[in-house]
Design a protein around this motif. Structure first.
Motif, short mmCIF file in Angstrom:
data_model
loop_
_atom_site.label_atom_id
_atom_site.label_comp_id
_atom_site.label_asym_id
_atom_site.label_seq_id
_atom_site.Cartn_x
_atom_site.Cartn_y
_atom_site.Cartn_z
N SER A 44 -0.58 23.20 24.74
CA SER A 44 -1.51 22.29 25.46
C SER A 44 -0.70 20.88 25.61
CB SER A 44 -2.88 22.17 24.78
OG SER A 44 -2.82 21.62 23.72
N LYS A 45 0.00 20.80 25.03
CA LYS A 45 0.75 19.41 25.11
C LYS A 45 2.01 19.46 26.16
CE LYS A 45 0.38 18.03 20.27
NZ LYS A 45 1.15 17.92 19.10
N HIS A 46 2.11 20.90 26.88
CA HIS A 46 2.96 21.02 27.77
C HIS A 46 4.54 20.68 27.81
CE1 HIS A 46 -0.62 20.16 30.65
NE2 HIS A 46 -0.92 21.21 29.82
N GLU A 47 4.71 20.87 26.53
CA GLU A 47 6.36 20.57 26.03
C GLU A 47 7.15 21.73 26.27
OE1 GLU A 47 5.37 17.27 22.79
OE2 GLU A 47 5.89 19.12 22.08
N ASN A 48 8.32 21.49 26.87
CA ASN A 48 9.13 22.75 26.94
C ASN A 48 8.50 23.97 27.64
OD1 ASN A 48 11.42 21.23 25.82
ND2 ASN A 48 10.39 21.70 23.71
N MET A 49 7.95 23.73 28.62
CA MET A 49 7.23 24.90 29.09
C MET A 49 7.94 25.75 30.38
SD MET A 49 4.50 25.03 27.43
CE MET A 49 4.16 26.75 28.34
N GLU A 50 9.05 25.28 30.77
CA GLU A 50 9.72 25.99 31.77
C GLU A 50 10.26 27.27 31.42
OE1 GLU A 50 12.53 23.47 33.72
OE2 GLU A 50 11.08 22.07 34.16
N GLY A 51 9.99 28.14 32.43
CA GLY A 51 10.42 29.75 32.01
C GLY A 51 10.11 30.37 30.77
N MET A 52 8.80 30.26 30.27
CA MET A 52 8.61 30.87 28.97
C MET A 52 8.24 32.16 29.09
SD MET A 52 8.94 28.56 26.89
CE MET A 52 8.29 28.93 25.48
N ILE A 53 9.00 33.10 28.40
CA ILE A 53 8.46 34.72 28.38
C ILE A 53 8.10 35.02 26.96
CG2 ILE A 53 9.77 36.97 28.61
CD1 ILE A 53 11.60 35.47 30.74
N ALA A 54 7.12 36.14 26.85
CA ALA A 54 6.58 36.68 25.65
C ALA A 54 6.57 38.15 25.79
CB ALA A 54 5.33 35.93 25.29
N ILE A 55 6.93 38.63 24.70
CA ILE A 55 6.87 40.31 24.55
C ILE A 55 5.90 40.57 23.47
CG2 ILE A 55 8.02 42.23 24.31
CD1 ILE A 55 10.55 41.08 25.52
N ILE A 56 4.86 40.97 23.89
CA ILE A 56 3.66 41.37 22.97
C ILE A 56 3.95 42.82 22.70
CG2 ILE A 56 1.27 41.36 21.93
CD1 ILE A 56 0.85 38.85 23.88
N LEU A 81 0.86 25.79 47.21
CA LEU A 81 0.79 24.45 47.72
C LEU A 81 0.50 23.44 47.01
CD1 LEU A 81 -1.05 25.17 51.06
CD2 LEU A 81 1.54 24.95 50.74
N PHE A 82 -0.01 23.73 45.58
CA PHE A 82 -0.49 22.83 44.75
C PHE A 82 0.33 22.96 43.27
CE2 PHE A 82 -3.97 23.54 47.77
CZ PHE A 82 -4.14 22.10 48.07
N PRO A 83 0.47 21.89 42.56
CA PRO A 83 1.17 22.26 41.19
C PRO A 83 0.20 22.83 40.31
CG PRO A 83 1.35 19.84 41.89
CD PRO A 83 0.54 20.28 43.16
N GLU A 84 0.45 24.20 39.87
CA GLU A 84 -0.42 24.93 38.92
C GLU A 84 0.65 25.57 37.90
OE1 GLU A 84 -2.19 27.37 41.65
OE2 GLU A 84 -0.69 28.99 41.95
N ARG A 85 0.00 25.75 36.77
CA ARG A 85 0.64 26.75 35.69
C ARG A 85 -0.08 27.95 35.89
NH1 ARG A 85 -1.37 22.72 32.91
NH2 ARG A 85 -2.29 24.02 31.27
N LYS A 86 0.92 28.98 35.62
CA LYS A 86 0.72 30.29 35.90
C LYS A 86 1.18 31.17 34.78
CE LYS A 86 1.11 33.44 40.03
NZ LYS A 86 1.81 33.49 41.17
N MET A 87 0.18 32.11 34.52
CA MET A 87 0.56 33.22 33.32
C MET A 87 0.47 34.43 33.98
SD MET A 87 -1.31 33.97 29.57
CE MET A 87 -0.08 32.76 28.57
N LEU A 126 14.10 37.53 35.59
CA LEU A 126 12.89 36.83 36.17
C LEU A 126 12.54 35.56 35.22
CD1 LEU A 126 10.50 39.97 37.11
CD2 LEU A 126 11.53 38.42 38.65
N ASP A 127 11.84 34.80 36.14
CA ASP A 127 11.48 33.41 35.29
C ASP A 127 10.27 32.72 36.01
OD1 ASP A 127 11.51 31.67 33.29
OD2 ASP A 127 13.54 31.37 33.30
N LEU A 128 9.64 31.63 35.46
CA LEU A 128 8.53 30.98 36.21
C LEU A 128 8.75 29.71 35.99
CD1 LEU A 128 5.13 32.70 35.25
CD2 LEU A 128 6.35 32.72 37.44
N ASP A 129 8.82 28.87 36.89
CA ASP A 129 9.18 27.61 36.60
C ASP A 129 8.45 26.72 35.92
OD1 ASP A 129 11.27 27.55 38.63
OD2 ASP A 129 9.91 27.02 40.34
N ASP A 130 6.90 27.05 35.86
CA ASP A 130 6.21 26.35 34.88
C ASP A 130 5.07 27.18 34.38
OD1 ASP A 130 4.85 24.35 33.24
OD2 ASP A 130 3.91 23.44 35.03
N GLY A 131 5.26 28.17 33.73
CA GLY A 131 4.31 29.27 33.33
C GLY A 131 4.79 30.24 32.27
#
Length: 335
Positions: free
Chosen positions: A5-17, A63-69, A95-100
């Motif tokens: 939630s602190k939004h630190e180092n959030m660019e291009g995060m990937i998880a495999i569950i 069009l608006f800044p948004e964090r996506k999952m 593949l990557d996401l800019d902020d998500g």
């Protein structure tokens, strides 16, 4: 772990569950989502949704800044000997996401480490393994979840809840969330509070009944039966649940006799490999005929109760007493 939630180092995060415990996988996904708090949450299924739709979502610009999952369920292309469903691993790895977050989920015990692109993806992803928990590990797991949710419970209440919580991580999490609402002001929950709010899992006690049946532990089987009756469950329903478990053990035994391995059996019966693994212990100790005989005994009991030929409680308890007598006779024969 640092809060997302602190939004630190959030660019291009990937998880495999991944893993053989779907309940725990869902719990981990919910936890990740609650940490990140995305503005946009999208769940796709690799077996149903077209690859182009998934790719498009990873490159779409708002069009608006948004964090996506973006969650892709049934990402079986990351494991061995599975269909790709049209998903290109070379493309997936880039593949990557800019902020998500991009989250891949697959109900498999492991990924295919022989695939170069799978290895590349694993190195840059947060790997979250969700093994089917063993019963001996459940007390520590439940205690950690209670602590994680900042719940205060008496030690007596904790011990009781651990004994009755079951094995489904997602269900336990939802139940503890319910407890949290009741304890908003930091109230310590008593045993009575926890007992009143806990939804008992019949199937978990049926697993214990099945083990007691196969271990010829008549007194334990009787105690579990009476616990069921205390909750209002009818003997016919208990008999049906127990028979369904014995039937599954019988099916596993038959397929073992045909030379199938654990994964082949899981595929044939359309169940998780973990469930087959946990069942093979009982299946290995009895022949198919012995298991079929037990099934026939349960079927006869069911018909006798339904036909009114025996009192429902007396009939089931006599069935258990026969097990106790049989076990005693076996012990005497060995001396």
């Amino acid at each position: 772990m640092t809060s997302l939630s602190k939004h630190e180092n959030m660019e291009g995060m990937i998880a495999i569950i991944y893993g053989d415990d779907p309940s725990r996988m869902q719990y981990k996904l919910d936890h990740l989502r609650n940490e990140f708090k995305p503005d946009v949450y999208l769940r796709l299924d690799a077996t149903k949704d077209e690859p182009r739709d998934f790719y498009a979502e990873t490159v779409s610009v708002s069009l608006f800044p948004e964090r996506k999952m973006i969650v892709l369920a049934n990402a079986d292309f990351l494991s061995a000997n599975e269909q790709s469903h049209g998903y290109d691993l070379d493309k997936i790895a880039d593949l990557d996401l800019d902020d998500g977050w991009i989250v891949y989920m697959l109900e498999k015990p492991k990924l295919d480490g022989r695939k170069k692109k799978v290895k590349e993806l694993s190195k840059k992803a947060r790997m979250i393994e969700c093994k089917l928990p063993e019963e001996k590990n459940m007390p520590a797991l439940v205690r950690s979840m209670i602590k994680e949710k900042n719940l205060k419970m008496s030690e007596e209440a904790i011990r009781w809840y651990i004994a009755h919580a079951g094995m489904k991580t997602a269900k336990i999490s939802m139940e503890l969330d319910k407890f949290s609402i009741f304890a908003l002001d930091g109230k310590e929950l008593s045993l009575e509070d926890v007992m009143a709010m806990t939804t008992l899992e019949p199937l978990e006690n049926v697993f214990k009944m099945t083990d007691a049946l196969f271990n010829r532990q008549g007194l334990k089987l009787l105690a579990l039966y009476r616990n069921f009756r205390f909750t209002g469950m009818e003997p016919v329903a208990i008999c049906a649940l127990l028979a369904s478990q014995v039937r599954f053990v019988y099916q596993v035994r038959v397929l073992m006799d045909l030379g199938m391995d654990q994964n082949q059996i899981a595929k044939e019966l359309n169940v998780s490999s973990g469930r087959v693994y946990n069942t093979k212990k009982n299946a290995s100790r009895f022949s198919a005929n012995e298991l079929l005989s037990t099934l026939n005994d349960l079927s006869s009991l069911d018909q006798a109760i339904k036909g009114g030929m025996v009192d429902k409680d007396e009939g089931f308890e006599n069935f258990i007493f026969e097990i106790i007598k049989s076990n005693s006779a076996s012990l005497n024969d060995t001396h």
